[in-house]
Motif scaffolding. Structure first.
Motif, PDB file in Angstrom:
ATOM      1  N   LYS A   1       0.902  -1.329  -0.252  1.00  0.00           N
ATOM      2  CA  LYS A   1      -0.053  -0.005   0.003  1.00  0.00           C
ATOM      3  C   LYS A   1       0.772   1.116  -0.043  1.00  0.00           C
ATOM      4  N   ILE A   2       1.922   1.316   0.676  1.00  0.00           N
ATOM      5  CA  ILE A   2       2.627   2.523   0.954  1.00  0.00           C
ATOM      6  C   ILE A   2       3.429   2.735  -0.375  1.00  0.00           C
ATOM      7  N   ASN A   3       3.874   1.559  -0.933  1.00  0.00           N
ATOM      8  CA  ASN A   3       4.448   1.791  -2.293  1.00  0.00           C
ATOM      9  C   ASN A   3       3.797   2.142  -3.400  1.00  0.00           C
ATOM     10  N   SER A   4       2.521   1.634  -3.359  1.00  0.00           N
ATOM     11  CA  SER A   4       1.694   1.955  -4.796  1.00  0.00           C
ATOM     12  C   SER A   4       1.032   3.182  -4.371  1.00  0.00           C
ATOM     13  N   LEU A   5       0.409   3.437  -3.186  1.00  0.00           N
ATOM     14  CA  LEU A   5      -0.101   4.709  -2.867  1.00  0.00           C
ATOM     15  C   LEU A   5       0.651   5.943  -2.737  1.00  0.00           C
ATOM     16  N   GLN A   6       1.812   5.764  -2.192  1.00  0.00           N
ATOM     17  CA  GLN A   6       2.810   6.995  -1.941  1.00  0.00           C
ATOM     18  C   GLN A   6       2.059   8.058  -0.846  1.00  0.00           C
ATOM     19  N   PRO A   7       1.636   7.673   0.248  1.00  0.00           N
ATOM     20  CA  PRO A   7       0.884   8.797   0.877  1.00  0.00           C
ATOM     21  C   PRO A   7       2.101   9.598   1.578  1.00  0.00           C
ATOM     22  N   ASP A   8       1.518  10.841   1.914  1.00  0.00           N
ATOM     23  CA  ASP A   8       2.335  11.744   2.578  1.00  0.00           C
ATOM     24  C   ASP A   8       2.259  11.488   3.852  1.00  0.00           C
ATOM     25  N   LEU A   9       1.611  10.664   4.874  1.00  0.00           N
ATOM     26  CA  LEU A   9       1.582  10.606   6.167  1.00  0.00           C
ATOM     27  C   LEU A   9       1.233   8.955   6.367  1.00  0.00           C
ATOM     28  N   VAL A  10       1.762   8.418   7.125  1.00  0.00           N
ATOM     29  CA  VAL A  10       1.502   6.819   7.588  1.00  0.00           C
ATOM     30  C   VAL A  10       1.255   6.834   9.270  1.00  0.00           C
ATOM     31  N   PHE A  11       0.223   6.280   9.547  1.00  0.00           N
ATOM     32  CA  PHE A  11      -0.099   5.752  10.918  1.00  0.00           C
ATOM     33  C   PHE A  11       0.324   4.304  10.910  1.00  0.00           C
ATOM     34  N   MET A  12       1.129   3.662  11.583  1.00  0.00           N
ATOM     35  CA  MET A  12       1.511   2.464  11.661  1.00  0.00           C
ATOM     36  C   MET A  12       1.751   1.787  12.994  1.00  0.00           C
ATOM     37  N   ASP A  13       0.983   0.654  13.282  1.00  0.00           N
ATOM     38  CA  ASP A  13       1.515   0.005  14.611  1.00  0.00           C
ATOM     39  C   ASP A  13       2.703  -0.627  14.602  1.00  0.00           C
ATOM     40  N   VAL A  14       3.541  -0.700  15.645  1.00  0.00           N
ATOM     41  CA  VAL A  14       4.775  -1.144  15.621  1.00  0.00           C
ATOM     42  C   VAL A  14       4.849  -2.661  15.568  1.00  0.00           C
ATOM     43  N   ASP A  15       3.747  -3.098  16.601  1.00  0.00           N
ATOM     44  CA  ASP A  15       3.673  -4.639  16.716  1.00  0.00           C
ATOM     45  C   ASP A  15       2.537  -5.346  16.056  1.00  0.00           C
ATOM     46  N   MET A  16       2.995  -5.711  15.046  1.00  0.00           N
ATOM     47  CA  MET A  16       2.266  -6.618  14.127  1.00  0.00           C
ATOM     48  C   MET A  16       2.608  -8.117  13.956  1.00  0.00           C
ATOM     49  N   PRO A  17       1.867  -9.089  13.595  1.00  0.00           N
ATOM     50  CA  PRO A  17       2.487 -10.374  13.328  1.00  0.00           C
ATOM     51  C   PRO A  17       3.149 -10.478  11.921  1.00  0.00           C
ATOM     52  N   LEU A  18       3.902 -11.411  11.711  1.00  0.00           N
ATOM     53  CA  LEU A  18       4.585 -11.892  10.621  1.00  0.00           C
ATOM     54  C   LEU A  18       5.678 -10.703  10.213  1.00  0.00           C
TER      55      LEU A  18
END
Length: 125
Positions: free
Chosen positions: A45-62
């Protein structure tokens, strides 16, 4: 000014909804471009949508938030790491301007971060 494009990444659907609601209620200058619930989807998603701002959880599986950062080709965005487990120092992570936001998300802390990011984007920093 164009809206600030946002991607929200969290393995907990309720956490995505909380950020989405805060954006809708408090930050009309933000546009939700997409969401992701796991790390590999986040990279895509980040690579294709090229957002200005990302909210991202630190602790995710995999693939956790740090693993996502290592796999990105698009790196020109502001990052808000959201976490309920650990504190993340503000500053640069892997060349990306980063701040942290503790869960549960405080609306005033959210608004403060949004104001700071909007000012940086408007000034071209």
């Amino acid at each position: 000014m164009n809206p600030i494009r946002v991607v929200i990444i969290d393995d907990e659907p309720i956490a995505i909804e909380v950020i989405r609601e805060l954006i809708l209620q408090l930050a009309p200058g933000l546009q939700i471009a997409g969401t992701a619930r796991e790390g590999l989807e986040a990279v895509e998603k980040i690579n294709s949508l090229q957002p200005d701002l990302v909210f991202m959880d630190v602790d995710m599986p995999l693939l956790n938030g740090y693993g996502v950062l290592k796999k990105l080709s698009h790196r020109s965005f502001y990052l808000v790491l959201t976490t309920g487990y650990e504190t993340v120092p503000e500053g640069m992570i892997e060349g990306i301007s980063t701040v942290s936001l503790s869960k549960p998300v405080d609306p005033m802390g959210f608004l403060q971060i949004i104001n700071t990011v909007q000012q940086k984007i408007e000034s071209g920093k």
